[in-house]
Structure formats: structure tokens, C-alpha cells
Design a protein around this motif. Structure first.
Motif, PDB file in Angstrom:
ATOM      1  N   THR A 341       0.843  -1.193   0.000  1.00  0.00           N
ATOM      2  CA  THR A 341       0.000   0.000   0.000  1.00  0.00           C
ATOM      3  C   THR A 341       0.885   1.254   0.000  1.00  0.00           C
ATOM      4  N   PRO A 342       0.357   2.416  -0.397  1.00  0.00           N
ATOM      5  CA  PRO A 342       1.187   3.631  -0.452  1.00  0.00           C
ATOM      6  C   PRO A 342       1.798   4.002   0.888  1.00  0.00           C
ATOM      7  N   SER A 344       2.652   1.786   3.271  1.00  0.00           N
ATOM      8  CA  SER A 344       3.218   0.576   3.880  1.00  0.00           C
ATOM      9  C   SER A 344       4.568   0.856   4.541  1.00  0.00           C
ATOM     10  N   ILE A 347       7.907  -0.338   2.571  1.00  0.00           N
ATOM     11  CA  ILE A 347       8.499   0.345   1.410  1.00  0.00           C
ATOM     12  C   ILE A 347       9.947   0.727   1.736  1.00  0.00           C
ATOM     13  N   ARG A 384       9.705  -1.553  -3.281  1.00  0.00           N
ATOM     14  CA  ARG A 384       9.260  -0.213  -3.639  1.00  0.00           C
ATOM     15  C   ARG A 384       7.753  -0.205  -3.862  1.00  0.00           C
ATOM     16  N   PHE A 385       7.165   0.967  -3.663  1.00  0.00           N
ATOM     17  CA  PHE A 385       5.743   1.097  -3.959  1.00  0.00           C
ATOM     18  C   PHE A 385       5.529   0.903  -5.466  1.00  0.00           C
TER      19      PHE A 385
END
Length: 621
Positions: A341-342, A344, A347, A384-385
Motif C-alpha cells: 500500500t502507499p 506501507s 516500502i 518499492r511502492f
């Protein structure tokens, strides 16, 4: 006509209109009709609910479970592949093969039992041929009824007219007396379906993909799993025996990932599970004869095997070259794509620091970053996102990932797990299916008992994963539809509507000769069997047909055969026969499909039968 008869016919007409319109669910219409008939006291509560205790409805429940076992063990796919080898992917050849094979089985097994055997195979066949199952399932249902005309035991109406003939002092028919007529029916059915299939659901190959996303095979292909998986076996003198994976530090030393271990637990019976499959964790202890599934470059795998005296199985069995994903996805273990998720917390963290294996009990097999696939040295990669990561673990653990706020699971793991077949159970499923067929043919026990025994055995022997899965294999809309419409036939008979119609036909056509009377008997039988069971229809009309023949002083055989054929060849309604109802959901049919395909076929067979019955059984000897 009395008031009860009028109400019954009005309810039947309204129900038929709603069925045809498709704007109200068919099972809701059936239940609504029952309620109305009860409110007007045309049916008692016991009569209204009798459909749900009817042996046909109970058989249908059992047959859905048997079909689920044939699917889940991969037996359907195995048999469908054999048919594909014979017929290829040409739709016309496949249609002809399906109908002929089904008709031959239907000659000795009830049409409902025939559908139980063939429907899972045909659905699997359609998917393998990349064809909409709806192109084959309705012809399958019709062929099971057509095949019933080949022998005396093929369909109950055949036995009904046999009893009527014997009771009247005539010579009974032999086992194969029906065969020439049955062959004509099948020929007409085959030729008609070549033209009528244009009204069946069209192929929409993209719809299946849109509904389910990428399949397990597509994921395995995209992430090149089968090109990077190797198996090594631990020998008696291997130094890694009795050590944990954490002690060995295989990812750090060899840039390899041990993703799974298979350990033999029994060799007594090849039909039952003999290998224990478990996801490799840092605490997993290696044992002698374990088979390690290692993911990574072949050069590093060979180096690892040489250092620890391991046997490279893939030099002997090139499983890694297979396009099958059995090594990655089984009944217990599977693969799925996950994304972060953005917001998270994972990341920009390294894979080796993510705790995926320790916390979530899953392995990361690959990363898709834009158009690039990263398959090696994953432990040092930062997440990575936007990355899509392919993970492997038990289906249960993968499903639990969906509850994590940092992670999004692409697809539905539990639904995907049900698509993975239990191939080691296929011989058991085949044995149970053959047992059911034999019991149905020999009539040693009631047909409903034969089917229920097969259904229970499918669950007991693990061909269906558990009782919850067994219930999920049942299409309850079809069950409620048939259970709700069976009492309608009770109302039609109870109010005298059926007898009024049949008696009126005899009086109306009595002055026009035996051929017109024969056509009238066939027509009225064909109409009545849309609303009452084929057996009840034959019981009602067989004595009337015999009386009409005696009135004309002609051979009664063509008249009684017209009753049997007219009662059995019912295709214009989904609730007229169990096979029609059984295929309705799987084929995604609407009521109008039965009208567009089944009604013309029913009319065509009627015209041909009225023409040929006097040739097989002349009016005057």
C-alpha cells in the motif's frame, strides 16, 4: 372448469411469463407459485413441500457433489483431454462427440446420472478448447434424453408403456425394441443441433479472464518459475542432515532460496497422500531423503548440491522444464501476487529484513518492477511502492495477508486454491464414478441411494476437500427451481386440468383417422410433459392412447410409443427434466435459450416421429 383449475392454470401462465422474461429469479418464481397454491388451498403444505423430498431433487444434490469430486481431483480434465485428442478443438467435431458419447451412456444410465458423469468432463473440455461451456452443455442435456430412447431401461416412460401393454394382454417389448426409434431420435437431434447451436451463448474468451484475473499458469509463466526451480535430495551421508535452514545460510552463501520441502510419510497406498509438503522456514530441520525445492540459477544449484553431497533429481527428471505448476501450487500450497500500500512500512526495506518468511510464513519468489522481472538475489532487493511480488505459502497464510494493512493481495487466494486439482485422488474419483454407474445400470438399489452413496464416498475419500466444499458444489438455484415446480404437476393433476386436456383431445380428433390421432397424442404428451414429470405424463396418457387405438381398431404400439417419446423428448423448459435444470447455471442459460433451441428441436422430433412410427409399427397388421 372449476375455480381451483382456473387458479392453477393462471398461476402456471404467470410463472411461465416470468420465466421467459428473466426479470425475476427462476427459483423465486417457483417458490412464489407454491405460496399462491397453498394460500388458495389447492395444495396442502405437505403437497407444496413434497418436491423438496422428491428423490429426483435429492439425486440432484448428490450429483452436484459427485461432479465436484470429478472436477477437484482433475479426473474431468484428464478425460476431457482424451476427448480433445480424438476430436481436436473443432467445435462441430466436439459437439458431435459429446452428444454421441452422452447418448450411448444415456441408453443404460438414467439421464440424470448421465449428466453427473459427463457435465464436469464437458465443462473441462470446453475450457481446454477455449470455448464457452454454454456451447456444449444444453446439447449434452438433450443428448442424455435422446439416448434414453435406445433401450427399455433408458427412461421411465418406456417402462410405463411396457406395463400398460402387458396389463392389456399384449406382447411386451424387448430390451432393444426401442433402438431403431432411438437412433432416429439421435440422428434428428444431431442434425438439428448443427443449425440450432447459433442460438446458444456465444464465445466470450475475454470474459473469463476479466472475472478472474491472471491464472496460476499465467503467473508461473510471467515469473519464469519453471525455468528456475530445481529439486535436490538429501542423501544418507549429507552434512546438512539434521541442521536447520537458518544454520546453513543458503541464501547468503549460494544466492538460492529453499522454498519448499517434501518429505515421504507413507508408501502403503499410492492413492492416498504419501508426501508431506511444507513451506521452508528458518527453523525447518533437514532430514535424510528430504527433497528440497530450490529456486535460483542452475550453476549455483549445482554448486550447492556438490558441496553438500546432494542428488540433483532434475538431471534425471526434468520437472523444471514442465509447463505445469504442480511444484508451486497444490491443494495445500499456492502462489499469489501481492503489492504494498502507499503508506506501507515495508516500502524501501530489504527483502531479507521484511520478515515475510518469519512473520507471514510465505516466500517471495520474484518481483515485477514495471516491465522488469527480478528473480535472483532477492534478499538484497529493496521493496518499492508499485512493485508486484509473487509469494508462495499455504493458501490459508496467503489469504491472511489480505488482513495486513501494509499489503494488498491481488486476486482471491481461497478461490484460486479450489482450482488446483488433487490429481492423486483421480483414481479414487474414477472408481467411485464407475461404482455409481454400475449401481445405476444394475438397479441393485434405488437410483437415489446409488447417487448418495457416491456423493458420501467423494467426501469420505477426500475427492471433495470437505463438507463445506461439498455444499458449495451444489447449485441451489437449480435445486429450488425443480423442488418448487414438482408440486405444480400435483396441482395440475389434482384439479383435473391434465385429464380435461387429454380427454378433450381424444374427442376432438376422434373423427380424423389414426394418423391425426397419433399426432394429437404426441402433441398433448409433449405439451403436458413441460409441466408435469415425464413418468406422471406417461402414466396419465398411456391408457388414453391405448383406448384411442382400440377405438380405431388399430395396432396400439405406435400410439403408446408416441406417449413414451413425447414424454421423454422435453427440451423447451429448464424445469421439465433434471438434466435441463442441472446445466442451466453452468451454461449461463436463460429461459429463452430453451425456447430458441429446445422448442424447435422438440417440434422437429415430433414431426419425424409421427411420420416414422407407423413405418416401424404399422396401424394394420
Amino acid at each position: 372448469m372449476n375455480g381451483s383449475m382456473i387458479i392453477t392454470l393462471v398461476v402456471l401462465a404467470i410463472a411461465s411469463i416470468l420465466f421467459i422474461s428473466g426479470k425475476v429469479r427462476s427459483d423465486l418464481v417457483a417458490i412464489g407459485s407454491l405460496i399462491v397454491l397453498m394460500l388458495f388451498k389447492i395444495l396442502t403444505p405437505g403437497e407444496a413441500l413434497s418436491g423438496f423430498s422428491n428423490s429426483v431433487v435429492i439425486m440432484m444434490v448428490g450429483l452436484f457433489i459427485v461432479g465436484g469430486g470429478i472436477f477437484q481431483t482433475g479426473l474431468a480434465k484428464l478425460l476431457s483431454n482424451k476427448m480433445l485428442q480424438l476430436a481436436g478443438t473443432n467445435e462441430t467435431r466436439l459437439l458431435m462427440m459429446i452428444m454421441i458419447v452422452t447418448a450411448l451412456i444415456g441408453a443404460f444410465v438414467s439421464n440424470t446420472g448421465t449428466i453427473a458423469v459427463m457435465m464436469p468432463i464437458v465443462v473441462s473440455l470446453a475450457k481446454s478448447a477455449k470455448t464457452n461451456p454454454g456451447r456444449f452443455l444444453m446439447p449434452l442435456a438433450f443428448a442424455s434424453s435422446l439416448g434414453g430412447m435406445l433401450t427399455l431401461i433408458g427412461t421411465p416412460p418406456n417402462l410405463v408403456i411396457q406395463d400398460v401393454l402387458l396389463a392389456a394382454g399384449y406382447e411386451g417389448v424387448s430390451f432393444f425394441t426401442f433402438t431403431p426409434i432411438g437412433l432416429v431420435c439421435i440422428a434428428v437431434g444431431l442434425l438439428s443441433m448443427l443449425f440450432l447451436r447459433r442460438f446458444l451463448p456465444k464465445n466470450d474468451r475475454g470474459a473469463e479472464n476479466r472475472r478472474h484475473g491472471r491464472s496460476l499458469q499465467e503467473l508461473a509463466r510471467e515469473y519464469q518459475l519453471t525455468q528456475n526451480l530445481y529439486r535436490v535430495q538429501v542423501g544418507a551421508n549429507s552434512p546438512i542432515s539434521s541442521k536447520t535452514l537458518q544454520e546453513l545460510e543458503i541464501p547468503a552463501r549460494y544466492e538460492l532460496n529453499v522454498i519448499e520441502i517434501r518429505r515421504r510419510i507413507s508408501a502403503k497406498n499410492q492413492f492416498f497422500k504419501t508426501i508431506n509438503q511444507e513451506i521452508a522456514t528458518s527453523e525447518t530441520v533437514i532430514q535424510e531423503e528430504d527433497i528440497l525445492y530450490v529456486h535460483g540459477p542452475i550453476e549455483r544449484v549445482e554448486e550447492f548440491a556438490n558441496d553438500y553431497d546432494l542428488l540433483m533429481l532434475d538431471h534425471q527428471i526434468p520437472e523444471n522444464k514442465s509447463t505445469d505448476i504442480v511444484q508451486y501450487a497444490t491443494n495445500d500450497v499456492g502462489i499469489a501476487e501481492v503489492m504494498l500500500t502507499p503508506t506501507s512500512r515495508l516500502i524501501n526495506r530489504l527483502i531479507k529484513e521484511s520478515g515475510f518468511r518469519e512473520k507471514y510464513r510465505v516466500n517471495i519468489l520474484g518481483i515485477q518492477r514495471k516491465d522488469q522481472y527480478i528473480l535472483h538475489n532477492l534478499k538484497d532487493e529493496k521493496m518499492r511502492f508499485g512493485d508486484a511480488m509473487l509469494v508462495q505459502g499455504t493458501w490459508k497464510d496467503i489469504a491472511l495477508l489480505a488482513n495486513e494493512p501494509d499489503i494488498v493481495v491481488v486476486g482471491q487466494p481461497i478461490e484460486e486454491s479450489r482450482k488446483v486439482t488433487m490429481d492423486n485422488k483421480a483414481p479414487i474419483a474414477a472408481g467411485i464414478m464407475l461404482l455409481m454407474v454400475l449401481l445405476l445400470i444394475t438397479d441393485f438399489i434405488p437410483a437415489v441411494a446409488s447417487v448418495m452413496i457416491a456423493a458420501v464416498l467423494m467426501v469420505v475419500f477426500g475427492c471433495v476437500r470437505n463438507m463445506e466444499d461439498a455444499y458449495k458444489t451444489v447449485n441451489w438455484e437449480s435445486i429450488v427451481l425443480i423442488g418448487g415446480m414438482i408440486p405444480m404437476s400435483i396441482a395440475i393433476e389434482k384439479t383435473g386440468a391434465a385429464k380435461l386436456l387429454s380427454d378433450g383431445m381424444v374427442h376432438l380428433l376422434g373423427d380424423y383417422g389414426p394418423l391425426v390421432m397419433l399426432a394429437g397424442i404426441y402433441l398433448i404428451t409433449s405439451i403436458l410433459t413441460l409441466f408435469i414429470s415425464n413418468t406422471a405424463c406417461a402414466v396419465l396418457l398411456a391408457p388414453i392412447a391405448l383406448g384411442a387405438a382400440l377405438q380405431f381398431g388399430v395396432n396400439p404400439y405406435p400410439f403408446l410409443f408416441a406417449v413414451s417419446i413425447g414424454a421423454s423428448m422435453c427440451f423447451a423448459s429448464p424445469f421439465s427434466t433434471p438434466p435441463n435444470a442441472l446445466v442451466m447455471s453452468a451454461g449461463r442459460y436463460k429461459f429463452t435459450h430453451y425456447l430458441k433451441v429446445g422448442l424447435p428441436l422438440q417440434i422437429m422430433i415430433g414431426i419425424v416421429m409421427v411420420a416414422v412410427l407407423p413405418l416401424f409399427f404399422p396401424f394394420y397388421k
